[in-house]
Write a protein that holds these residues in place. Structure first.
Motif, PDB file in Angstrom:
ATOM      1  N   ASP A   1       0.933  -1.177  -0.002  1.00 55.71           N
ATOM      2  CA  ASP A   1      -0.083  -0.072  -0.160  1.00 55.71           C
ATOM      3  C   ASP A   1       0.878   1.320   0.173  1.00 55.71           C
ATOM      4  O   ASP A   1       0.620   2.244  -0.692  1.00 55.71           O
ATOM      5  CB  ASP A   1      -0.899  -0.122   1.302  1.00 55.71           C
ATOM      6  N   GLY A   2       1.851   1.334   0.779  1.00 56.86           N
ATOM      7  CA  GLY A   2       2.907   2.332   0.710  1.00 56.86           C
ATOM      8  C   GLY A   2       3.552   2.682  -0.556  1.00 56.86           C
ATOM      9  O   GLY A   2       3.655   3.850  -0.993  1.00 56.86           O
ATOM     10  N   VAL A   3       3.976   1.491  -1.309  1.00 59.03           N
ATOM     11  CA  VAL A   3       4.611   1.613  -2.572  1.00 59.03           C
ATOM     12  C   VAL A   3       3.583   2.049  -3.532  1.00 59.03           C
ATOM     13  O   VAL A   3       3.762   3.042  -4.473  1.00 59.03           O
ATOM     14  CB  VAL A   3       5.012   0.141  -3.116  1.00 59.03           C
ATOM     15  N   GLN A   4       2.197   1.693  -3.495  1.00 55.54           N
ATOM     16  CA  GLN A   4       1.190   1.879  -4.523  1.00 55.54           C
ATOM     17  C   GLN A   4       0.756   3.545  -4.240  1.00 55.54           C
ATOM     18  O   GLN A   4       0.882   4.101  -5.207  1.00 55.54           O
ATOM     19  CB  GLN A   4      -0.128   1.185  -4.405  1.00 55.54           C
ATOM     20  N   ARG A   5       0.694   4.097  -2.955  1.00 53.31           N
ATOM     21  CA  ARG A   5       0.296   5.271  -2.892  1.00 53.31           C
ATOM     22  C   ARG A   5       1.687   6.361  -2.861  1.00 53.31           C
ATOM     23  O   ARG A   5       1.505   7.538  -2.707  1.00 53.31           O
ATOM     24  CB  ARG A   5      -0.100   5.055  -1.397  1.00 53.31           C
ATOM     25  N   GLY A   6       2.756   5.884  -3.414  1.00 53.97           N
ATOM     26  CA  GLY A   6       3.950   6.707  -3.529  1.00 53.97           C
ATOM     27  C   GLY A   6       4.445   7.281  -2.195  1.00 53.97           C
ATOM     28  O   GLY A   6       4.886   8.348  -2.293  1.00 53.97           O
ATOM     29  N   LEU A   7       4.545   6.590  -1.127  1.00 54.73           N
ATOM     30  CA  LEU A   7       5.230   6.877   0.064  1.00 54.73           C
ATOM     31  C   LEU A   7       6.618   6.494   0.253  1.00 54.73           C
ATOM     32  O   LEU A   7       6.907   6.789   1.546  1.00 54.73           O
ATOM     33  CB  LEU A   7       4.132   6.377   1.158  1.00 54.73           C
ATOM     34  N   VAL A   8       7.182   5.745  -0.814  1.00 54.87           N
ATOM     35  CA  VAL A   8       8.110   5.344  -0.282  1.00 54.87           C
ATOM     36  C   VAL A   8       9.355   6.272  -0.175  1.00 54.87           C
ATOM     37  O   VAL A   8      10.061   6.265   0.958  1.00 54.87           O
ATOM     38  CB  VAL A   8       8.826   4.574  -1.968  1.00 54.87           C
ATOM     39  N   GLY A   9       9.294   7.479  -0.679  1.00 56.30           N
ATOM     40  CA  GLY A   9      10.230   8.755  -0.377  1.00 56.30           C
ATOM     41  C   GLY A   9      10.119   9.071   0.911  1.00 56.30           C
ATOM     42  O   GLY A   9      11.053   9.688   1.522  1.00 56.30           O
ATOM     43  N   GLU A  10       8.684   9.336   1.062  1.00 56.16           N
ATOM     44  CA  GLU A  10       8.475   9.768   2.642  1.00 56.16           C
ATOM     45  C   GLU A  10       9.052   8.794   3.540  1.00 56.16           C
ATOM     46  O   GLU A  10       9.382   9.424   4.560  1.00 56.16           O
ATOM     47  CB  GLU A  10       6.817   9.860   2.422  1.00 56.16           C
ATOM     48  N   VAL A  11       8.892   7.564   3.869  1.00 58.15           N
ATOM     49  CA  VAL A  11       9.205   6.812   4.344  1.00 58.15           C
ATOM     50  C   VAL A  11      10.755   6.790   4.602  1.00 58.15           C
ATOM     51  O   VAL A  11      11.507   7.150   5.678  1.00 58.15           O
ATOM     52  CB  VAL A  11       9.003   5.394   4.221  1.00 58.15           C
ATOM     53  N   ILE A  12      11.476   6.874   3.525  1.00 57.56           N
ATOM     54  CA  ILE A  12      12.975   6.893   3.393  1.00 57.56           C
ATOM     55  C   ILE A  12      13.506   8.178   4.075  1.00 57.56           C
ATOM     56  O   ILE A  12      14.294   8.264   4.777  1.00 57.56           O
ATOM     57  CB  ILE A  12      13.377   6.584   2.179  1.00 57.56           C
ATOM     58  N   SER A  13      12.694   9.068   3.684  1.00 58.47           N
ATOM     59  CA  SER A  13      13.036  10.363   4.365  1.00 58.47           C
ATOM     60  C   SER A  13      13.195  10.574   5.977  1.00 58.47           C
ATOM     61  O   SER A  13      14.011  11.319   6.345  1.00 58.47           O
ATOM     62  CB  SER A  13      11.977  11.474   3.788  1.00 58.47           C
ATOM     63  N   ARG A  14      12.206  10.003   6.455  1.00 54.20           N
ATOM     64  CA  ARG A  14      11.899  10.154   7.678  1.00 54.20           C
ATOM     65  C   ARG A  14      13.187   9.180   8.310  1.00 54.20           C
ATOM     66  O   ARG A  14      13.779   9.789   9.551  1.00 54.20           O
ATOM     67  CB  ARG A  14      10.641   9.596   8.343  1.00 54.20           C
ATOM     68  N   PHE A  15      13.588   8.165   7.785  1.00 54.25           N
ATOM     69  CA  PHE A  15      14.650   7.429   8.405  1.00 54.25           C
ATOM     70  C   PHE A  15      16.038   8.253   8.103  1.00 54.25           C
ATOM     71  O   PHE A  15      16.889   8.254   8.961  1.00 54.25           O
ATOM     72  CB  PHE A  15      14.745   6.071   7.863  1.00 54.25           C
ATOM     73  N   GLU A  16      16.091   8.881   7.066  1.00 61.96           N
ATOM     74  CA  GLU A  16      17.498   9.599   6.665  1.00 61.96           C
ATOM     75  C   GLU A  16      17.314  10.892   7.604  1.00 61.96           C
ATOM     76  O   GLU A  16      18.427  11.314   8.246  1.00 61.96           O
ATOM     77  CB  GLU A  16      17.316  10.161   5.177  1.00 61.96           C
ATOM     78  N   LYS A  17      16.520  11.600   7.769  1.00 62.98           N
ATOM     79  CA  LYS A  17      16.447  12.699   8.677  1.00 62.98           C
ATOM     80  C   LYS A  17      16.797  12.383  10.176  1.00 62.98           C
ATOM     81  O   LYS A  17      17.334  13.172  10.640  1.00 62.98           O
ATOM     82  CB  LYS A  17      15.130  13.563   8.670  1.00 62.98           C
ATOM     83  N   LYS A  18      16.124  11.240  10.575  1.00 61.60           N
ATOM     84  CA  LYS A  18      16.438  10.762  11.799  1.00 61.60           C
ATOM     85  C   LYS A  18      17.789  10.764  12.066  1.00 61.60           C
ATOM     86  O   LYS A  18      18.415  10.972  13.152  1.00 61.60           O
ATOM     87  CB  LYS A  18      15.804   9.688  12.095  1.00 61.60           C
ATOM     88  N   GLY A  19      18.828  10.423  11.357  1.00 64.31           N
ATOM     89  CA  GLY A  19      20.043  10.140  11.187  1.00 64.31           C
ATOM     90  C   GLY A  19      20.755   8.796  11.034  1.00 64.31           C
ATOM     91  O   GLY A  19      21.795   8.542  11.213  1.00 64.31           O
ATOM     92  N   PHE A  20      19.712   7.807  10.589  1.00 63.90           N
ATOM     93  CA  PHE A  20      20.148   6.535  10.371  1.00 63.90           C
ATOM     94  C   PHE A  20      20.936   6.341   8.994  1.00 63.90           C
ATOM     95  O   PHE A  20      20.625   6.912   8.046  1.00 63.90           O
ATOM     96  CB  PHE A  20      19.040   5.640  10.537  1.00 63.90           C
ATOM     97  N   LYS A  21      21.734   5.407   8.702  1.00 62.18           N
ATOM     98  CA  LYS A  21      22.319   4.920   7.471  1.00 62.18           C
ATOM     99  C   LYS A  21      21.577   4.034   6.794  1.00 62.18           C
ATOM    100  O   LYS A  21      21.566   2.897   7.252  1.00 62.18           O
ATOM    101  CB  LYS A  21      23.777   4.913   7.758  1.00 62.18           C
ATOM    102  N   LEU A  22      21.484   4.263   5.516  1.00 65.38           N
ATOM    103  CA  LEU A  22      20.602   3.409   4.564  1.00 65.38           C
ATOM    104  C   LEU A  22      22.059   2.234   4.191  1.00 65.38           C
ATOM    105  O   LEU A  22      22.742   2.944   3.478  1.00 65.38           O
ATOM    106  CB  LEU A  22      20.172   3.987   3.301  1.00 65.38           C
ATOM    107  N   THR A  23      21.892   0.949   4.538  1.00 66.20           N
ATOM    108  CA  THR A  23      22.873  -0.045   4.001  1.00 66.20           C
ATOM    109  C   THR A  23      22.497  -1.062   3.080  1.00 66.20           C
ATOM    110  O   THR A  23      23.483  -1.491   2.425  1.00 66.20           O
ATOM    111  CB  THR A  23      23.692  -0.708   5.301  1.00 66.20           C
TER     112      THR A  23
END
Ligand code: DAT
Ligand code: MG
Length: 151
Positions: free
Chosen positions: A13-35
């Motif tokens: 549902d998140g992919v279909q609604r176009g929320l991938v960027g929003e989810v990634i953004s929240r984790f990036e802004k928090k300061g985690f590292k995407l591995t």
């Protein structure tokens, strides 16, 4: 607090609604590292393994149907206390009970369409991230080829 890796998955549902960027953004802004990051269609067998603790629940067939209904985005995020912190960013399982400011609290209304998954322990984080890598190597899986490893 220890440096940990947690598995986060944007559900269909998140992919279909176009929320991938929003989810990634929240984790990036928090300061985690995407591995690691991968877009793929989850096979039924893997969905059943992923949610095996819920096998006896009445909603299990619906859950499997939902999670296999379209592509998901699988990610590994690394950071100090990442497992518990990711669960906080995601919010309560029922979006109607999730606090505003959390992903589910801000973006969802239904338990069966709650946008995102996050590992509930460091052990499960390792286990779930392992599947992502396994899937990456399994050429029999229908997938959009999309893979990233930062180091
Ligand atoms: P979480 O995703 O917050 O870790 P969980 O592991 O208990 O929650 O359950 C996995 C998913 O199953 C959850 O994201 C949505 C669904 N689910 C859980 N409890 C449910 C219920 N009572 N009715 C319908 N779906 C449910
Ligand atoms: Mg869970």
């Amino acid at each position: 607090e220890q440096v940990e890796e947690t598995y986060v998955m944007v559900k269909p549902d998140g992919v279909q609604r176009g929320l991938v960027g929003e989810v990634i953004s929240r984790f990036e802004k928090k300061g985690f590292k995407l591995t690691a990051l991968k877009l793929f269609q989850c096979p039924k067998e893997l969905a059943e393994e992923h949610y095996k603790d819920l096998k006896s629940k009445s909603f299990f067939p619906k859950l499997i149907n939902y999670i296999t209904s379209g592509p998901v985005v699988c990610m590994a995020w690394e950071g100090v206390g990442a497992v518990a912190s990711a669960r906080k960013l995601i919010g309560a399982t029922n979006p109607l009970q999730a606090e505003p400011g959390t992903i589910r609290g801000d973006l969802a209304v239904q338990m069966g369409r709650n946008v995102v998954h996050g590992s509930d322990s460091p052990e499960n984080g390792k286990r779930e991230i392992g599947w992502t890598y396994k899937m990456t190597q399994d050429t029999s899986i229908v997938e959009v080829p999309c893979r990233l490893r930062t180091q």
